[in-house]
Design a protein around this motif. Structure first.
Motif, PDB file in Angstrom:
ATOM      1  N   ALA A   1      -3.555   1.298   8.085  1.00 32.52           N
ATOM      2  CA  ALA A   1      -4.573   0.136   8.659  1.00 32.52           C
ATOM      3  C   ALA A   1      -3.838  -1.267   8.381  1.00 32.52           C
ATOM      4  O   ALA A   1      -4.454  -2.017   9.082  1.00 32.52           O
ATOM      5  CB  ALA A   1      -5.588   0.433   7.619  1.00 32.52           C
ATOM      6  N   ALA A   2      -3.086  -1.338   7.560  1.00 33.84           N
ATOM      7  CA  ALA A   2      -2.677  -2.791   7.177  1.00 33.84           C
ATOM      8  C   ALA A   2      -1.794  -3.460   8.216  1.00 33.84           C
ATOM      9  O   ALA A   2      -1.279  -4.591   8.305  1.00 33.84           O
ATOM     10  CB  ALA A   2      -2.186  -2.713   5.758  1.00 33.84           C
TER      11      ALA A   2
ATOM     12  N   GLU B   1      -0.683   4.695  -1.136  1.00 30.41           N
ATOM     13  CA  GLU B   1      -2.025   4.634  -0.367  1.00 30.41           C
ATOM     14  C   GLU B   1      -1.515   4.596   1.173  1.00 30.41           C
ATOM     15  O   GLU B   1      -1.525   3.543   1.861  1.00 30.41           O
ATOM     16  CB  GLU B   1      -2.763   3.261  -0.692  1.00 30.41           C
ATOM     17  N   ARG B   2      -1.366   5.978   1.736  1.00 35.90           N
ATOM     18  CA  ARG B   2      -0.988   6.020   2.867  1.00 35.90           C
ATOM     19  C   ARG B   2      -1.857   5.560   4.006  1.00 35.90           C
ATOM     20  O   ARG B   2      -1.802   4.838   5.014  1.00 35.90           O
ATOM     21  CB  ARG B   2      -0.440   7.422   3.284  1.00 35.90           C
ATOM     22  N   ARG B   3      -3.302   5.860   3.871  1.00 30.74           N
ATOM     23  CA  ARG B   3      -4.017   5.511   4.856  1.00 30.74           C
ATOM     24  C   ARG B   3      -4.301   4.086   4.952  1.00 30.74           C
ATOM     25  O   ARG B   3      -4.271   3.391   6.101  1.00 30.74           O
ATOM     26  CB  ARG B   3      -5.700   6.231   4.647  1.00 30.74           C
ATOM     27  N   GLU B   4      -4.262   3.364   3.862  1.00 34.37           N
ATOM     28  CA  GLU B   4      -4.319   1.973   3.641  1.00 34.37           C
ATOM     29  C   GLU B   4      -2.986   1.235   4.192  1.00 34.37           C
ATOM     30  O   GLU B   4      -3.287   0.229   4.924  1.00 34.37           O
ATOM     31  CB  GLU B   4      -4.712   1.497   2.288  1.00 34.37           C
ATOM     32  N   ALA B   5      -1.874   1.909   4.105  1.00 34.67           N
ATOM     33  CA  ALA B   5      -0.812   1.287   4.670  1.00 34.67           C
ATOM     34  C   ALA B   5      -0.725   1.322   6.058  1.00 34.67           C
ATOM     35  O   ALA B   5      -0.209   0.387   6.892  1.00 34.67           O
ATOM     36  CB  ALA B   5       0.468   2.041   4.292  1.00 34.67           C
TER      37      ALA B   5
ATOM     38  N   ALA C   1       0.824  -1.110   0.029  1.00 36.28           N
ATOM     39  CA  ALA C   1      -0.041  -0.084   0.000  1.00 36.28           C
ATOM     40  C   ALA C   1       0.815   1.302  -0.005  1.00 36.28           C
ATOM     41  O   ALA C   1       0.760   2.452  -0.827  1.00 36.28           O
ATOM     42  CB  ALA C   1      -1.072  -0.014   1.121  1.00 36.28           C
ATOM     43  N   TRP C   2       1.901   1.133   0.510  1.00 34.24           N
ATOM     44  CA  TRP C   2       2.818   2.442   0.892  1.00 34.24           C
ATOM     45  C   TRP C   2       3.516   2.629  -0.420  1.00 34.24           C
ATOM     46  O   TRP C   2       3.591   3.909  -1.104  1.00 34.24           O
ATOM     47  CB  TRP C   2       3.852   2.192   1.900  1.00 34.24           C
TER      48      TRP C   2
END
Length: 326
Positions: free
Chosen positions: A270-271, A264-268, A259-260
């Motif tokens: 949350a992961a 996709e910072r927010r997804e990173a 994700a990073w």
């Protein structure tokens, strides 16, 4: 649970004005902290806080974790270390390390070449230079011509080497006086520390210093949010990513890395699994944090050093009081 005769805190404290750090250092020593260690990255330089601490404390041990092997020339680093060692006789340790390409190349426009060789050469040079002997030698990664440190040092400082994986850790055990570790859990220490302490052909004790990230709050949601931001900031740096792949976290951290890389910072954030955050960033009550630090000691750390992360509404000095050795 194992105990430790040494108990460290990272200075300067985030959230306390630099002009007040002298008072902080005095209090930390009075609270029973045996060690005050600085860092050098995005904030202050590593030596000035130790000079402040040296001027206002009596017995506390001072260390830098770490000075980059690249960003100061060899002779300047030797001069700086000798000055601090002479200012605080017998209570300064010099920690050096390769740092990262971000700090060395992107921030300081220096070549980040052959980090293992550079660290090896620097340890060998410093061993001689800190005795006051004149050095005129071509090493593999730099040359020093006729330099002599003009500061008399009765007791040259111990030299520790920051290491993440195999060969750097082996070098720390074989040629330095030990290693500085960070970004690892207590159980990770069992894989890392023996590489340092079991270096072939070395019969002297080696120190294993660990900077342990601490979020001083028992609000798990807040602590994990802070921890996740730190993890994405550091573990996407190639050297730290490789370290955690080596430690066996590829499957757990792969979604964050993917994700990073895609922006996709927010997804990173949350992961990252909760249990990974909890293993790498201590939080909870002061007793829980203290127990977590002592777990590192039980697995092979000789000097645990808390590195407090700022928490809105939490007084960092009160957090130090709460975490003081018992």
């Amino acid at each position: 649970m194992a105990t430790s005769t040494r108990w460290g805190m990272t200075i300067p404290l985030d959230g306390v004005p630099l002009a007040e750090q002298g008072d902080v250092c005095r209090e930390l020593e009075d609270l029973g902290y045996t060690d005050l260690w600085s860092a050098e990255g995005m904030g202050t330089d590593g030596f000035t806080p130790l000079a402040v601490a040296a001027a206002v404390t009596r017995d506390v041990h001072l260390g830098i974790a770490i000075a980059s092997a690249f960003t100061r020339g060899p002779a300047l680093l030797a001069q700086t270390a000798a000055t601090l060692a002479a200012t605080a006789p017998g209570r300064f340790t010099l920690g050096i390390g390769a740092s990262s390409s971000v700090l060395v190349h992107e921030w300081n426009d220096l070549a980040f070449d052959r980090p293992l060789s550079r660290c090896r050469d620097l340890v060998r040079y410093l061993r001689v230079a800190l005795t006051g002997e004149r050095v005129d030698r071509a090493y593999d990664t730099f040359t020093v011509r006729g330099a002599r440190v003009g500061v008399a040092v009765e007791q040259p400082p111990a030299i520790l080497l920051a290491g993440l994986r195999g060969r750097m850790l082996e070098l720390a055990g074989a040629e330095a006086d030990g290693a500085i570790l960070n970004w690892l859990s207590a159980t990770d220490v069992t894989r890392v520390a023996p590489i340092v302490t079991g270096a072939a052909g070395v019969d002297r004790p080696r120190e294993v210093v660990a900077r342990i990230l601490v979020v001083p709050t028992d609000d798990a949601e807040v602590a994990r949010a802070i921890g996740r931001r730190m993890i994405t900031a550091y573990l996407n740096v190639p050297v730290y990513r490789a370290f955690h792949e080596w430690l066996g976290r590829s499957e757990e951290l792969a979604p964050m890395w993917t994700a990073w890389a895609a922006g996709e910072r927010r997804e990173a954030l949350a992961a990252i699994p909760d249990h990974v955050v909890d293993a790498l960033v201590l939080h909870g009550s002061p007793e829980q944090v203290r127990e977590g630090m002592l777990e590192h000691v039980a697995h092979g750390v000789t000097v645990p050093v808390a590195a407090l992360l700022p928490v809105p509404g939490v007084d960092p000095l009160q957090a130090c009081r709460d975490l003081a050795p018992r």
